[in-house]
Design a protein around this motif. Structure first.
Motif, PDB file in Angstrom:
ATOM      1  N   VAL A 152      -8.418   4.022  -0.949  1.00 13.48           N
ATOM      2  CA  VAL A 152      -9.226   3.377   0.091  1.00 13.48           C
ATOM      3  C   VAL A 152      -8.327   3.062   1.295  1.00 13.48           C
ATOM      4  O   VAL A 152      -7.199   2.593   1.103  1.00 13.48           O
ATOM      5  CB  VAL A 152      -9.846   2.068  -0.444  1.00 13.48           C
ATOM      6  CG1 VAL A 152     -10.690   1.388   0.595  1.00 13.48           C
ATOM      7  CG2 VAL A 152     -10.640   2.331  -1.700  1.00 13.48           C
ATOM      8  N   PRO A 153      -8.814   3.270   2.523  1.00 15.64           N
ATOM      9  CA  PRO A 153      -8.028   2.894   3.705  1.00 15.64           C
ATOM     10  C   PRO A 153      -7.687   1.402   3.674  1.00 15.64           C
ATOM     11  O   PRO A 153      -8.561   0.559   3.528  1.00 15.64           O
ATOM     12  CB  PRO A 153      -8.948   3.220   4.874  1.00 15.64           C
ATOM     13  CG  PRO A 153      -9.946   4.189   4.347  1.00 15.64           C
ATOM     14  CD  PRO A 153     -10.108   3.855   2.893  1.00 15.64           C
ATOM     15  N   ALA A 154      -6.418   1.088   3.823  1.00 17.90           N
ATOM     16  CA  ALA A 154      -5.970  -0.307   3.763  1.00 17.90           C
ATOM     17  C   ALA A 154      -6.575  -1.157   4.870  1.00 17.90           C
ATOM     18  O   ALA A 154      -6.774  -2.369   4.684  1.00 17.90           O
ATOM     19  CB  ALA A 154      -4.443  -0.355   3.838  1.00 17.90           C
ATOM     20  N   CYS A 202      -9.459  -1.384   5.831  1.00 21.15           N
ATOM     21  CA  CYS A 202     -10.808  -1.851   5.502  1.00 21.15           C
ATOM     22  C   CYS A 202     -10.841  -2.912   4.403  1.00 21.15           C
ATOM     23  O   CYS A 202     -11.906  -3.384   4.018  1.00 21.15           O
ATOM     24  CB  CYS A 202     -11.692  -0.671   5.107  1.00 21.15           C
ATOM     25  SG  CYS A 202     -12.031   0.444   6.488  1.00 21.15           S
ATOM     26  N   LEU A 203      -9.665  -3.276   3.887  1.00 22.44           N
ATOM     27  CA  LEU A 203      -9.601  -4.290   2.847  1.00 22.44           C
ATOM     28  C   LEU A 203      -8.865  -5.516   3.366  1.00 22.44           C
ATOM     29  O   LEU A 203      -7.823  -5.403   4.002  1.00 22.44           O
ATOM     30  CB  LEU A 203      -8.887  -3.751   1.609  1.00 22.44           C
ATOM     31  CG  LEU A 203      -9.559  -2.559   0.928  1.00 22.44           C
ATOM     32  CD1 LEU A 203      -8.725  -2.063  -0.238  1.00 22.44           C
ATOM     33  CD2 LEU A 203     -10.962  -2.903   0.454  1.00 22.44           C
ATOM     34  N   PRO A 204      -9.386  -6.710   3.092  1.00 20.98           N
ATOM     35  CA  PRO A 204      -8.765  -7.951   3.591  1.00 20.98           C
ATOM     36  C   PRO A 204      -7.570  -8.382   2.723  1.00 20.98           C
ATOM     37  O   PRO A 204      -7.604  -9.414   2.065  1.00 20.98           O
ATOM     38  CB  PRO A 204      -9.910  -8.952   3.522  1.00 20.98           C
ATOM     39  CG  PRO A 204     -10.731  -8.477   2.357  1.00 20.98           C
ATOM     40  CD  PRO A 204     -10.630  -6.971   2.393  1.00 20.98           C
ATOM     41  N   ILE A 205      -6.542  -7.579   2.737  1.00 21.88           N
ATOM     42  CA  ILE A 205      -5.349  -7.857   1.928  1.00 21.88           C
ATOM     43  C   ILE A 205      -4.173  -8.090   2.863  1.00 21.88           C
ATOM     44  O   ILE A 205      -3.952  -7.376   3.788  1.00 21.88           O
ATOM     45  CB  ILE A 205      -5.030  -6.693   0.966  1.00 21.88           C
ATOM     46  CG1 ILE A 205      -6.201  -6.499   0.017  1.00 21.88           C
ATOM     47  CG2 ILE A 205      -3.748  -6.956   0.198  1.00 21.88           C
ATOM     48  CD1 ILE A 205      -6.096  -5.288  -0.868  1.00 21.88           C
ATOM     49  N   PRO A 227       0.832  -1.203   0.000  1.00 22.36           N
ATOM     50  CA  PRO A 227       0.000   0.000   0.000  1.00 22.36           C
ATOM     51  C   PRO A 227       0.871   1.259   0.000  1.00 22.36           C
ATOM     52  O   PRO A 227       2.054   1.218   0.321  1.00 22.36           O
ATOM     53  CB  PRO A 227      -0.798  -0.127   1.297  1.00 22.36           C
ATOM     54  CG  PRO A 227       0.043  -0.986   2.176  1.00 22.36           C
ATOM     55  CD  PRO A 227       0.783  -1.913   1.261  1.00 22.36           C
ATOM     56  N   VAL A 228       0.258   2.377  -0.363  1.00 25.13           N
ATOM     57  CA  VAL A 228       0.925   3.672  -0.379  1.00 25.13           C
ATOM     58  C   VAL A 228       0.768   4.316   0.996  1.00 25.13           C
ATOM     59  O   VAL A 228      -0.272   4.198   1.637  1.00 25.13           O
ATOM     60  CB  VAL A 228       0.282   4.567  -1.471  1.00 25.13           C
ATOM     61  CG1 VAL A 228       0.724   6.001  -1.357  1.00 25.13           C
ATOM     62  CG2 VAL A 228       0.588   4.009  -2.842  1.00 25.13           C
ATOM     63  N   THR A 229       1.802   4.999   1.440  1.00 23.59           N
ATOM     64  CA  THR A 229       1.730   5.751   2.691  1.00 23.59           C
ATOM     65  C   THR A 229       1.096   7.100   2.392  1.00 23.59           C
ATOM     66  O   THR A 229       1.514   7.800   1.470  1.00 23.59           O
ATOM     67  CB  THR A 229       3.132   5.955   3.295  1.00 23.59           C
ATOM     68  OG1 THR A 229       3.712   4.674   3.534  1.00 23.59           O
ATOM     69  CG2 THR A 229       3.064   6.739   4.582  1.00 23.59           C
ATOM     70  N   GLY A 230       0.071   7.443   3.166  1.00 23.58           N
ATOM     71  CA  GLY A 230      -0.619   8.716   2.985  1.00 23.58           C
ATOM     72  C   GLY A 230      -0.990   9.301   4.326  1.00 23.58           C
ATOM     73  O   GLY A 230      -0.285   9.096   5.319  1.00 23.58           O
ATOM     74  N   GLY A 231      -2.110   9.980   4.370  1.00 21.66           N
ATOM     75  CA  GLY A 231      -2.577  10.595   5.604  1.00 21.66           C
ATOM     76  C   GLY A 231      -3.054   9.557   6.613  1.00 21.66           C
ATOM     77  O   GLY A 231      -3.533   8.491   6.255  1.00 21.66           O
ATOM     78  N   SER A 265      -4.087   3.747  10.958  1.00 21.15           N
ATOM     79  CA  SER A 265      -3.042   3.494   9.971  1.00 21.15           C
ATOM     80  C   SER A 265      -2.820   4.733   9.112  1.00 21.15           C
ATOM     81  O   SER A 265      -3.522   5.739   9.249  1.00 21.15           O
ATOM     82  CB  SER A 265      -3.442   2.313   9.078  1.00 21.15           C
ATOM     83  OG  SER A 265      -2.418   2.026   8.146  1.00 21.15           O
ATOM     84  N   ASN A 266      -1.847   4.636   8.217  1.00 22.77           N
ATOM     85  CA  ASN A 266      -1.625   5.658   7.191  1.00 22.77           C
ATOM     86  C   ASN A 266      -1.396   4.981   5.832  1.00 22.77           C
ATOM     87  O   ASN A 266      -0.850   5.567   4.923  1.00 22.77           O
ATOM     88  CB  ASN A 266      -0.450   6.562   7.552  1.00 22.77           C
ATOM     89  CG  ASN A 266       0.878   5.824   7.594  1.00 22.77           C
ATOM     90  OD1 ASN A 266       0.926   4.598   7.566  1.00 22.77           O
ATOM     91  ND2 ASN A 266       1.953   6.569   7.682  1.00 22.77           N
ATOM     92  N   LYS A 267      -1.833   3.736   5.707  1.00 19.08           N
ATOM     93  CA  LYS A 267      -1.658   2.950   4.481  1.00 19.08           C
ATOM     94  C   LYS A 267      -2.948   2.963   3.650  1.00 19.08           C
ATOM     95  O   LYS A 267      -4.045   2.838   4.193  1.00 19.08           O
ATOM     96  CB  LYS A 267      -1.276   1.501   4.799  1.00 19.08           C
ATOM     97  CG  LYS A 267      -0.031   1.376   5.649  1.00 19.08           C
ATOM     98  CD  LYS A 267       1.187   1.913   4.935  1.00 19.08           C
ATOM     99  CE  LYS A 267       2.424   1.728   5.797  1.00 19.08           C
ATOM    100  NZ  LYS A 267       3.569   2.420   5.267  1.00 19.08           N
ATOM    101  N   TRP A 268      -2.790   3.083   2.335  1.00 18.76           N
ATOM    102  CA  TRP A 268      -3.912   3.198   1.413  1.00 18.76           C
ATOM    103  C   TRP A 268      -3.699   2.309   0.191  1.00 18.76           C
ATOM    104  O   TRP A 268      -2.585   2.145  -0.276  1.00 18.76           O
ATOM    105  CB  TRP A 268      -4.042   4.643   0.925  1.00 18.76           C
ATOM    106  CG  TRP A 268      -4.338   5.636   1.999  1.00 18.76           C
ATOM    107  CD1 TRP A 268      -3.446   6.151   2.908  1.00 18.76           C
ATOM    108  CD2 TRP A 268      -5.584   6.244   2.278  1.00 18.76           C
ATOM    109  NE1 TRP A 268      -4.086   7.045   3.732  1.00 18.76           N
ATOM    110  CE2 TRP A 268      -5.392   7.124   3.372  1.00 18.76           C
ATOM    111  CE3 TRP A 268      -6.852   6.133   1.722  1.00 18.76           C
ATOM    112  CZ2 TRP A 268      -6.424   7.889   3.896  1.00 18.76           C
ATOM    113  CZ3 TRP A 268      -7.883   6.897   2.252  1.00 18.76           C
ATOM    114  CH2 TRP A 268      -7.662   7.757   3.321  1.00 18.76           C
ATOM    115  N   TRP A 269      -4.795   1.758  -0.336  1.00 22.93           N
ATOM    116  CA  TRP A 269      -4.799   1.009  -1.593  1.00 22.93           C
ATOM    117  C   TRP A 269      -5.611   1.804  -2.607  1.00 22.93           C
ATOM    118  O   TRP A 269      -6.521   2.548  -2.246  1.00 22.93           O
ATOM    119  CB  TRP A 269      -5.446  -0.360  -1.427  1.00 22.93           C
ATOM    120  CG  TRP A 269      -4.619  -1.348  -0.670  1.00 22.93           C
ATOM    121  CD1 TRP A 269      -4.823  -1.758   0.616  1.00 22.93           C
ATOM    122  CD2 TRP A 269      -3.483  -2.060  -1.127  1.00 22.93           C
ATOM    123  NE1 TRP A 269      -3.882  -2.681   0.986  1.00 22.93           N
ATOM    124  CE2 TRP A 269      -3.038  -2.883  -0.080  1.00 22.93           C
ATOM    125  CE3 TRP A 269      -2.776  -2.089  -2.325  1.00 22.93           C
ATOM    126  CZ2 TRP A 269      -1.934  -3.720  -0.192  1.00 22.93           C
ATOM    127  CZ3 TRP A 269      -1.682  -2.921  -2.438  1.00 22.93           C
ATOM    128  CH2 TRP A 269      -1.267  -3.721  -1.387  1.00 22.93           C
TER     129      TRP A 269
END
Length: 119
Positions: free
Chosen positions: A112-114, A116-119, A82-86, A95-99
């Motif tokens: 999307v906030p990471a 909340c995704l089952p990855i 995931p990308v580091t963001g806000g 967290s600060n990880k996003w997909w």
């Protein structure tokens, strides 16, 4: 007419500022502004809760649409991380990880906030 002149003036000022400073977008800025590597994707991903699809990886970014809880969709997985963001708190975690992705039923994609995704 005023709006066109203002837009031209702002664009010119931005170009001059870039030329004078030699500034180039950093990797963090570029990741926030552009779509990630989507050369491969995870499919049939279902969010744990309904989430907003954001224009950049931060909660203050424009919401482009929603991705419903349990609704199948896809996530860009070319970079395999995931990308580091806000920072945020979502789906019970901080967290600060996003997909980047979205539901199959629409053409809307976004960040999307990471958590909340089952990855």
């Amino acid at each position: 007419m005023k709006l066109k002149s203002l837009g031209t003036a702002l664009t010119t000022a931005a170009l001059i500022g870039t030329a004078l400073t030699g500034a180039v977008a950093t990797a963090g800025t570029a990741a926030a502004a552009t779509k990630p590597d989507c050369s491969s994707a995870l499919v049939n991903v279902k969010p744990k809760a309904t989430v907003n699809l954001r224009s950049s990886p931060r909660t203050s970014a424009t919401a482009l649409g929603t991705w419903g809880k349990g609704q199948k969709g896809g996530v860009c997985f070319g970079d395999r991380k995931p990308v580091t963001g806000g920072s945020y708190t979502a789906c019970g975690k901080k967290s600060n990880k996003w997909w980047f992705g979205g539901p199959n039923s629409t053409s809307v994609e976004g960040w999307v906030p990471a958590t909340c995704l089952p990855i």
